[in-house]
Design a protein around this motif. Structure first.
Motif, mmCIF file in Angstrom:
data_model
loop_
_atom_site.group_PDB
_atom_site.id
_atom_site.type_symbol
_atom_site.label_atom_id
_atom_site.label_comp_id
_atom_site.label_asym_id
_atom_site.label_seq_id
_atom_site.Cartn_x
_atom_site.Cartn_y
_atom_site.Cartn_z
ATOM 1 N N ASN A 1 49.310 36.918 39.456
ATOM 2 C CA ASN A 1 50.112 37.179 40.643
ATOM 3 C C ASN A 1 49.216 37.766 41.724
ATOM 4 O OD1 ASN A 1 51.983 38.142 42.579
ATOM 5 N ND2 ASN A 1 53.548 38.393 41.003
ATOM 6 N N ALA A 2 49.170 37.105 42.888
ATOM 7 C CA ALA A 2 48.313 37.561 43.984
ATOM 8 C C ALA A 2 48.730 38.917 44.530
ATOM 9 C CB ALA A 2 48.315 36.524 45.112
ATOM 10 N N ALA A 3 49.899 39.409 44.108
ATOM 11 C CA ALA A 3 50.312 40.751 44.520
ATOM 12 C C ALA A 3 49.403 41.820 43.945
ATOM 13 C CB ALA A 3 51.761 41.014 44.086
ATOM 14 N N ASN A 4 48.659 41.475 42.883
ATOM 15 C CA ASN A 4 47.738 42.431 42.274
ATOM 16 C C ASN A 4 46.724 41.694 41.417
ATOM 17 O OD1 ASN A 4 46.554 44.845 41.605
ATOM 18 N ND2 ASN A 4 48.139 45.491 40.160
ATOM 19 N N MET A 5 45.695 41.221 42.053
ATOM 20 C CA MET A 5 44.613 40.583 41.302
ATOM 21 C C MET A 5 43.301 40.772 42.061
ATOM 22 S SD MET A 5 45.104 36.460 41.788
ATOM 23 C CE MET A 5 44.564 35.621 43.272
ATOM 24 N N ALA A 6 42.199 40.567 41.358
ATOM 25 C CA ALA A 6 40.878 40.727 41.951
ATOM 26 C C ALA A 6 39.959 39.640 41.426
ATOM 27 C CB ALA A 6 40.316 42.111 41.619
ATOM 28 N N PHE A 7 38.983 39.266 42.224
ATOM 29 C CA PHE A 7 38.090 38.170 41.828
ATOM 30 C C PHE A 7 36.783 38.263 42.596
ATOM 31 C CE2 PHE A 7 41.227 36.869 44.989
ATOM 32 C CZ PHE A 7 40.429 36.461 46.057
ATOM 33 N N GLU B 1 33.892 28.653 45.144
ATOM 34 C CA GLU B 1 33.684 27.490 44.271
ATOM 35 C C GLU B 1 34.997 26.789 43.945
ATOM 36 O OE1 GLU B 1 31.053 26.391 40.281
ATOM 37 O OE2 GLU B 1 30.973 28.402 41.175
ATOM 38 N N SER B 2 36.100 27.522 44.015
ATOM 39 C CA SER B 2 37.411 26.967 43.655
ATOM 40 C C SER B 2 38.232 26.504 44.862
ATOM 41 C CB SER B 2 38.230 28.017 42.897
ATOM 42 O OG SER B 2 37.613 28.416 41.706
ATOM 43 N N GLN B 3 37.776 26.780 46.071
ATOM 44 C CA GLN B 3 38.644 26.655 47.246
ATOM 45 C C GLN B 3 39.238 25.263 47.433
ATOM 46 O OE1 GLN B 3 36.759 26.667 51.215
ATOM 47 N NE2 GLN B 3 34.792 26.882 50.179
ATOM 48 N N PHE B 4 38.552 24.221 46.999
ATOM 49 C CA PHE B 4 39.079 22.872 47.192
ATOM 50 C C PHE B 4 40.033 22.452 46.078
ATOM 51 C CE2 PHE B 4 34.914 22.895 49.398
ATOM 52 C CZ PHE B 4 35.398 22.758 50.691
ATOM 53 N N GLU B 5 40.299 23.353 45.149
ATOM 54 C CA GLU B 5 41.267 23.098 44.084
ATOM 55 C C GLU B 5 42.528 23.949 44.230
ATOM 56 O OE1 GLU B 5 39.593 22.641 40.050
ATOM 57 O OE2 GLU B 5 37.665 23.180 40.944
ATOM 58 N N LEU B 6 42.696 24.581 45.395
ATOM 59 C CA LEU B 6 43.800 25.516 45.587
ATOM 60 C C LEU B 6 45.028 24.875 46.238
ATOM 61 C CD1 LEU B 6 41.834 28.703 46.731
ATOM 62 C CD2 LEU B 6 42.461 27.978 44.428
ATOM 63 N N HIS B 7 44.968 23.578 46.504
ATOM 64 C CA HIS B 7 46.112 22.829 47.048
ATOM 65 C C HIS B 7 46.685 23.492 48.300
ATOM 66 C CE1 HIS B 7 46.424 19.946 43.726
ATOM 67 N NE2 HIS B 7 46.098 20.967 42.944
ATOM 68 N N GLU B 8 45.919 23.403 49.367
ATOM 69 C CA GLU B 8 46.338 24.016 50.625
ATOM 70 C C GLU B 8 47.625 23.418 51.178
ATOM 71 O OE1 GLU B 8 43.483 24.587 53.686
ATOM 72 O OE2 GLU B 8 41.882 25.124 52.309
ATOM 73 N N ASP C 1 48.263 29.716 45.175
ATOM 74 C CA ASP C 1 46.824 29.920 45.258
ATOM 75 C C ASP C 1 46.315 30.798 44.131
ATOM 76 O OD1 ASP C 1 48.474 31.718 46.697
ATOM 77 O OD2 ASP C 1 46.714 32.711 47.510
ATOM 78 N N ASP C 2 47.171 31.725 43.636
ATOM 79 C CA ASP C 2 46.758 32.595 42.538
ATOM 80 C C ASP C 2 46.592 31.819 41.233
ATOM 81 O OD1 ASP C 2 49.489 32.109 42.437
ATOM 82 O OD2 ASP C 2 50.068 34.206 42.612
ATOM 83 N N VAL C 3 47.608 31.038 40.858
ATOM 84 C CA VAL C 3 47.542 30.279 39.604
ATOM 85 C C VAL C 3 46.498 29.165 39.689
ATOM 86 C CG1 VAL C 3 48.833 28.822 37.987
ATOM 87 C CG2 VAL C 3 49.928 30.815 39.026
ATOM 88 N N PHE C 4 46.392 28.503 40.839
ATOM 89 C CA PHE C 4 45.386 27.454 40.982
ATOM 90 C C PHE C 4 43.976 28.030 40.916
ATOM 91 C CE2 PHE C 4 48.886 25.161 43.377
ATOM 92 C CZ PHE C 4 49.156 24.286 42.344
ATOM 93 N N LEU C 5 43.792 29.243 41.441
ATOM 94 C CA LEU C 5 42.486 29.901 41.324
ATOM 95 C C LEU C 5 42.197 30.202 39.859
ATOM 96 C CD1 LEU C 5 39.992 31.258 42.579
ATOM 97 C CD2 LEU C 5 41.359 33.352 42.817
ATOM 98 N N LEU C 6 43.194 30.715 39.146
ATOM 99 C CA LEU C 6 43.023 31.012 37.725
ATOM 100 C C LEU C 6 42.628 29.763 36.936
ATOM 101 C CD1 LEU C 6 45.286 33.159 35.450
ATOM 102 C CD2 LEU C 6 44.756 30.835 34.775
ATOM 103 N N THR C 7 43.358 28.670 37.135
ATOM 104 C CA THR C 7 43.071 27.463 36.353
ATOM 105 C C THR C 7 41.706 26.876 36.700
ATOM 106 O OG1 THR C 7 44.331 26.125 37.953
ATOM 107 C CG2 THR C 7 45.490 26.887 36.004
ATOM 108 N N SER C 8 41.284 27.029 37.962
ATOM 109 C CA SER C 8 39.965 26.538 38.363
ATOM 110 C C SER C 8 38.859 27.352 37.699
ATOM 111 C CB SER C 8 39.831 26.606 39.889
ATOM 112 O OG SER C 8 38.544 26.191 40.303
ATOM 113 N N ILE C 9 38.992 28.683 37.718
ATOM 114 C CA ILE C 9 37.993 29.544 37.071
ATOM 115 C C ILE C 9 38.006 29.322 35.559
ATOM 116 C CG2 ILE C 9 37.390 31.952 36.573
ATOM 117 C CD1 ILE C 9 38.428 32.674 39.358
ATOM 118 N N LYS C 10 39.198 29.151 35.010
ATOM 119 C CA LYS C 10 39.337 28.909 33.572
ATOM 120 C C LYS C 10 38.623 27.620 33.174
ATOM 121 C CE LYS C 10 43.082 27.974 30.252
ATOM 122 N NZ LYS C 10 44.571 27.911 30.141
ATOM 123 N N LYS C 11 38.739 26.602 34.004
ATOM 124 C CA LYS C 11 38.103 25.317 33.725
ATOM 125 C C LYS C 11 36.581 25.454 33.678
ATOM 126 C CE LYS C 11 38.736 22.200 36.855
ATOM 127 N NZ LYS C 11 39.438 21.225 37.720
#
Length: 362
Positions: free
Chosen positions: A193-199, A206-213, A219-229
């Motif tokens: 949850n972007a209400a409380n996360m850090a990165f 590196e993930s910005q083009f996978e965040l589905h603008e 953007d929070d979950v898409f960032l997580l899945t990109s980093i996870k990948k």
């Protein structure tokens, strides 16, 4: 007979999933190191749109932080109320505050413009309607110093309030946070949850083009899945000293709008663990709705409905007890039972309606 077998199979999958949540949540140790030296500097980012009613509480919480070595960037996303004036007034009073007026539109764009304006590698996000505890940044920066991470998922709870609907929101939100933490605990992170996360800023870039603008949220979950990948280090910070409280939805319409907005991004998910989890949760709740409806025509469906309902309720209650123990809050059996009755219909409605509802504002 086939429907009975399918119902039991879905129930077993769901019970297994909740057991995974429980085991994963217990696996994560409490972060209690309050004395280690902090070797980390952060930038806090807050995107704002028409938040004049919430900003004073956030300003106060940020000024009361026990750790002060951080930058603060507010991004005003074309607000039409007094948000910009409040931000500029706060900037003039407090050092290290930057206020940007977004050139593009939407929360994702606002966050992007802020990230490119940061000068630190460690970035922390929260929302304008949130209130972090005084030890929030100190705990986050100390944790990052001791446990370097690419993404840190932190606890969020709904602010205390009165009323039945408010209490149900608190419970439902707590289960979302707890299940996300539980999956981190078993090495399968799927939610944040972007209400409380850090990165790390470098990870976001590196993930910005996978965040589905093109989508308003996610953007929070898409960032997580990109980093996870990329097999990045994703952790859950299990400490109430890193807690952020967020506002509850004021009414049912705004609540459903928010949940449909969250669900509307589901068609863009490509993480198999996230998709499977969503299918199991939707499946068991759809099963309950169907069994309840069919019980008006055939009595044996009513027996099956009660079997599924009470077993699901038992596992949900055990899980809720663990979450509320962590939150140091009393758990009401009444609210768990009421939510368990409403939840299947709510999940089915929001999931199906989100396929045809596309939000145009955040």
């Amino acid at each position: 007979m086939f429907f009975v077998v399918i119902s039991v199979f879905i129930l077993l999958l769901y019970c297994t999933l909740v057991l995974i949540f429980i085991v994963g949540f217990k696996r994560i140790g409490y972060f209690k190191n309050d004395s280690a030296k902090i070797d980390c500097r952060a930038t806090v980012i807050v995107a704002c749109k028409n938040e004049e009613n919430h900003l004073p509480d956030l300003f106060c919480a940020l000024q009361n932080q026990t750790f002060t070595d951080f930058d603060l960037i507010f991004v005003n996303d074309h607000s039409t109320d007094q948000t910009e004036n409040l931000l500029l007034s706060f900037k003039n009073k407090v050092a290290g505050v930057k206020v940007l007026n977004a050139t593009g539109y939407g929360k994702k764009n606002a966050v992007k413009e802020a990230i490119f304006a940061t000068t630190t590698e460690f970035v922390v996000t929260t929302d304008a309607d949130c209130v972090p505890v005084p030890t929030w940044l100190e705990t986050l920066c100390r944790y990052q110093t001791l446990c370097p991470s690419d993404l840190i998922i932190c606890p969020v709870s709904i602010k205390e309030g009165k009323g039945f609907f408010h209490k149900l929101q608190q419970l439902e939100f707590a289960t979302l946070v707890g299940s996300g933490a539980g999956m981190v605990g078993v090495g399968m992170p799927i939610m944040c949850n972007a209400a409380n996360m850090a990165f790390r800023k470098s990870e976001w870039i590196e993930s910005q083009f996978e965040l589905h603008e093109e989508l308003l949220s996610g953007d929070d979950v898409f960032l997580l899945t990109s980093i996870k990948k990329r097999k990045g280090q994703i952790r859950f910070l299990k400490s109430l000293k890193a807690l952020v409280e967020t506002a509850a939805s004021p009414d049912i319409n705004s609540f459903l709008k928010q949940r449909r907005r969250w669900a509307s991004k589901s068609t863009k998910y490509n993480d198999s663990q996230l998709i499977l989890t969503a299918i199991i949760v939707f499946g068991v709740n759809l099963n309950l709705v169907l069994l309840f409806s069919l019980s008006f025509f055939e009595l044996h469906y009513l027996y099956l409905f009660f079997l599924v309902y009470f077993l699901k309720l038992f596992f949900d209650f055990v899980f809720c007890k663990d979450i509320y123990k962590f939150l140091s809050s009393p758990l009401s059996v009444i609210y768990v039972i009421v939510l368990s009755v409403i939840y299947p219909f709510y999940i089915v409605f929001t999931s199906i309606s989100s396929l045809f509802w596309h939000p145009k504002s955040w």
